[in-house]
Design an enzyme around this catalytic site. Structure first.
Site, mmCIF file in Angstrom:
data_model
loop_
_atom_site.group_PDB
_atom_site.id
_atom_site.type_symbol
_atom_site.label_atom_id
_atom_site.label_comp_id
_atom_site.label_asym_id
_atom_site.label_seq_id
_atom_site.Cartn_x
_atom_site.Cartn_y
_atom_site.Cartn_z
ATOM 1 N N ASP A 153 48.218 34.596 48.625
ATOM 2 C CA ASP A 153 48.550 35.550 49.696
ATOM 3 C C ASP A 153 48.534 34.886 51.069
ATOM 4 O O ASP A 153 47.913 33.839 51.262
ATOM 5 C CB ASP A 153 47.596 36.751 49.672
ATOM 6 C CG ASP A 153 46.137 36.366 49.913
ATOM 7 O OD1 ASP A 153 45.680 35.354 49.357
ATOM 8 O OD2 ASP A 153 45.450 37.088 50.668
ATOM 9 N N GLU A 192 42.923 36.540 49.057
ATOM 10 C CA GLU A 192 41.889 35.732 49.713
ATOM 11 C C GLU A 192 41.704 36.184 51.150
ATOM 12 O O GLU A 192 40.596 36.226 51.679
ATOM 13 C CB GLU A 192 42.277 34.246 49.669
ATOM 14 C CG GLU A 192 41.147 33.286 50.047
ATOM 15 C CD GLU A 192 41.055 32.989 51.538
ATOM 16 O OE1 GLU A 192 40.055 32.394 51.960
ATOM 17 O OE2 GLU A 192 41.967 33.376 52.313
HETATM 18 ZN ZN LIG Z 1 43.524 30.221 53.265
#
Ligand SMILES: [Zn+2]
Length: 372
Positions: A78, A139
């Protein structure tokens, strides 16, 4: 053996695929194809359902050519906003954006490096241990993919996370963090007709904040209040104000002390004003990470760097990443620099030669790991 042109081409392709957090479906499909082509078995865990995203963490098993202990190679899929419709601009060795979005080198540089290393191993029939490739989701929104990662699906217990900037550095220490969420309650009143009947929540919050230590607290502790919202109209004494912030420290005791200090400032300010109240919620965002310089993964990495004529310096980082979570969950991982620069800004850029350097060290790690 690492091919700069191929690494660059894959990187450029990946940054053009939108993959904001929870919307990693398309990039996962592309990486799925890449890894299957390289002989890996690809699966997904249930993290996608847990976070209500398009897809779970991608977990690929690359069969080893030796019986050495498996190695983990991990990066996140992401990217942050503004991250849609990325138009990369290639300027010699440098890749940047057109200035309207982030580049997404965080963390597609890591993803591309992992794919190139696996490709080179297969292409040249190099000896390699079983490799677990993990491409996580979410993340950037609280390490959610790593927190929900189904460890049962992993064979490896040590390895590398590729999610930091400077090449030649490996992050082995990272702070733990608490988030702090506060609602200060006062009492509403007409500001012109009866201000004395009111109690300004903004004023109480201001007193609390003015008394608070924030910013860099010491060499391993920081604190910030990042969001403040409150009040209804200029002629109403504000009844409620919301404040959100965080504290980080490499030292758990200092983290606890700073968090308590922030909480106390709100409670004491409220106590000075009869009728005021501060509701404070503290949550642990992630745990601190410490991997010693003589840990097996670090010895492997240092030996690999030396073999490629480079040196790697271990360092502490100010933020959290998947490595924090994975170490806390019992794995031994360190965070290797990929060359990404000025991340989380529309000025983000990187040098292809830096990605190549990180890939060469990684390939050497894989070779050494194959020898056991
Ligand atoms: Zn990162």
């Amino acid at each position: 053996m690492i091919r700069s042109d191929r690494l660059q081409a894959l990187f450029l392709e990946l940054v053009r695929i939108d993959s904001l957090s929870r919307r990693e479906g398309r990039i996962a499909a592309r990486l799925d194809r890449e890894l299957r082509e390289l002989g890996a078995e690809v699966a997904y865990d249930d993290a996608g359902r847990a976070v209500q995203g398009e897809v779970g963490n991608l977990i690929a098993h690359v069969p080893g050519t030796t019986a050495a202990p498996p190695l983990l190679l991990c990066a996140h899929m992401d990217t942050v906003e503004p991250g849609e419709g990325v138009q990369p601009v290639v300027d010699g060795d440098v890749i940047r954006t057109d200035g309207t979005t982030v580049l997404g080198g965080d963390d597609k540089s890591g993803v591309a490096i992992v794919c190139e290393c696996v490709r080179v191993c297969r292409e040249h029939a190099l000896p390699h241990p079983p490799i677990d490739v993990v491409f996580t989701i979410c993340e950037e929104v609280g390490l959610l993919g790593a927190k929900h990662l189904d460890l049962e699906r992993l064979r490896a217990r040590r390895g590398l996370v590729f999610d930091s900037d400077a090449v030649g550095f490996v992050f082995t220490r990272a702070p733990g963090a608490n988030s702090i969420d506060v609602v200060v309650h006062g009492r509403a009143a007409h500001a012109g007709m009866a201000p004395e009947r009111g109690l300004s929540a903004i004023r109480v919050a201001a007193e609390a904040i003015a008394a608070m230590r924030l910013g860099r607290i010491d060499d391993e502790t920081t604190a910030n209040l990042g969001i403040i919202k409150g009040g209804r109209a200029v002629n109403i004494v504000p009844e409620e104000v919301h404040i959100r912030g965080e504290a980080r420290s490499h030292d758990p005791a200092k983290l606890a002390a700073q968090t308590e200090h922030m909480q106390r400032c709100f409670e004491e300010a409220a106590a000075r004003h009869p009728g005021a109240r501060a509701e404070v919620k503290v949550a642990r965002e992630y745990e601190p990470m410490v991997v010693p310089d003589d840990a097996p993964i670090m010895r492997l990495l240092q030996a690999a760097a030396a073999q490629t004529g480079r040196s790697i310096t271990s360092a502490g980082m100010g933020g959290g990443c998947d490595a924090n979570v994975l170490n806390r969950r019992g794995l031994e991982v360190v965070n290797l620099g990929t060359g990404m620069r000025e991340i989380h800004t529309t000025k983000e850029w990187l040098r292809v030669t830096d990605m190549v350097a990180a890939a060469e060290v990684t390939l050497a790690v894989i070779q050494l790991a194959a020898a056991g």
